[in-house]
Design an enzyme around this catalytic site. Structure first.
Site, PDB file in Angstrom:
ATOM      1  CG  ASP A   1      -2.088   0.791   1.152  1.00  0.00           C
ATOM      2  OD1 ASP A   1      -3.332   0.298   0.810  1.00  0.00           O
ATOM      3  OD2 ASP A   1      -2.066   1.960   1.154  1.00  0.00           O
TER       4      ASP A   1
ATOM      5  CE  LYS B   1     -12.305   0.360  -8.928  1.00  0.00           C
ATOM      6  NZ  LYS B   1     -11.658  -0.348  -8.315  1.00  0.00           N
TER       7      LYS B   1
ATOM      8  CG  ASN C   1      -8.603  -3.441  -3.083  1.00  0.00           C
ATOM      9  OD1 ASN C   1      -9.837  -3.459  -3.289  1.00  0.00           O
ATOM     10  ND2 ASN C   1      -8.233  -2.710  -1.904  1.00  0.00           N
TER      11      ASN C   1
ATOM     12  CG  ASP D   1       3.809   5.186  -6.758  1.00  0.00           C
ATOM     13  OD1 ASP D   1       2.647   5.042  -7.123  1.00  0.00           O
ATOM     14  OD2 ASP D   1       4.316   6.244  -6.901  1.00  0.00           O
ATOM     15  CB  VAL D   2       0.063   0.600  -7.743  1.00  0.00           C
ATOM     16  CG1 VAL D   2       0.103  -0.139  -6.494  1.00  0.00           C
ATOM     17  CG2 VAL D   2      -1.010   1.665  -7.871  1.00  0.00           C
TER      18      VAL D   2
ATOM     19  CE1 TYR E   1     -13.709   3.504  -8.005  1.00  0.00           C
ATOM     20  CE2 TYR E   1     -15.940   3.368  -9.070  1.00  0.00           C
ATOM     21  CZ  TYR E   1     -15.045   3.012  -8.016  1.00  0.00           C
ATOM     22  OH  TYR E   1     -14.927   1.855  -7.408  1.00  0.00           O
TER      23      TYR E   1
ATOM     24  CB  THR F   1     -14.823   0.464   2.532  1.00  0.00           C
ATOM     25  OG1 THR F   1     -15.087   1.609   1.398  1.00  0.00           O
ATOM     26  CG2 THR F   1     -14.954  -0.758   1.963  1.00  0.00           C
TER      27      THR F   1
END
Length: 253
Positions: free
Chosen positions: A41, A161, A91, A64-65, A157, A192
């Site tokens: 993360d 996705k 995720n 850091d993706v 978004y 969440t």
């Protein structure tokens, strides 16, 4: 532990966006099913605390993706620590960037696309060679019901996705012969911290969003984690190139 709860026995799973919410629930479920989990993360404090709570089978590491070198470092460190890699769950998600195409800033668009979609590309690019070397495995991208049905003022978004869903299909075609299954998982609204930032409390969120789902409520992170564990496990050995809607019937309406 029952047989049904040890389907991931001995597996090593690389999980992005692990620090909280759905990611943390997936990490706990994988540990419960006897896997080892690389909890990655952007928040080092978050994944460190999570890994400490889960025990020696969890490894917390900052990642850091959106950065190729960062993702490569995490995969290399993970393989060195655990010896092999069997699964990837992407995720990670950026803060939601509200806006239409006419009022969304380009940097907001790029951040959402980079974290969700480019992040999946980079995580896969570096994880798949290790998984193939281990004899194959399973990739799961956490998408959204909004990959299927649009919602207002969320163009970045929704696009990101939806891209995840088709990226999974394309990768499934490319890597079936390598023993790699690739699927996406599309949750509905889930309780969440990220979702609750937009509502006064869980009761208000459920009252506001629950009726849009056929089951009349929003989901729990543990429900998404259970579906993810299924896709990672041999119970889904004949499942690849598909999107599993765990959305309480939202997209059916």
């Amino acid at each position: 532990m029952t047989a049904a709860m040890s389907r991931l026995d001995g597996k090593v799973i690389f999980l992005t966006g692990a620090a909280s919410g759905i990611g943390a629930a997936i990490a706990r479920r994988c540990i419960d099913e006897n896997a080892s989990v690389i909890c990655a993360d952007q928040s080092l404090d978050g994944v460190t605390a999570l890994a400490q709570s889960l025990g020696p089978q969890a490894f917390g590491i900052q990642c850091d993706v959106t950065d190729d070198a960062s993702v490569r470092r995490v995969v290399d460190s993970s393989v060195k620590r655990f010896g092999h890699l069997d699964g990837l769950v992407h995720n990670a998600a950026a803060p939601s960037m509200d806006g239409t195409v006419t009022d969304l800033a380009e940097k907001q668009w790029r951040l959402e696309i980079d974290v969700i979609l480019t992040g999946a590309f980079l995580a896969s690019k570096h994880a798949l060679p290790a998984m193939i070397a281990a004899g194959g495995g399973s990739v799961v991208f956490i998408a959204s019901q909004f990959a299927h049905v649009a919602t207002g003022k969320a163009v970045a978004y929704c696009a990101a996705k939806a891209g995840l869903v088709h990226l999974a299909k394309a990768m499934a075609v490319d890597h079936a012969a390598d023993g790699i299954r690739v699927n996406s998982l599309s949750p509905g609204a889930v309780a969440t911290p990220r979702l609750l930032q937009r509502w006064p409390d869980l009761e208000a969120a459920n009252a506001g969003l629950g009726p849009a789902h056929l089951l009349g409520r929003i989901g729990q992170p543990e429900e998404i984690a259970a579906a993810t564990a299924f896709l990672l496990s041999s119970d889904a050995s004949f499942v690849t190139g598909t999107d599993l809607l765990a959305d309480g019937g939202y997209a059916t309406r």
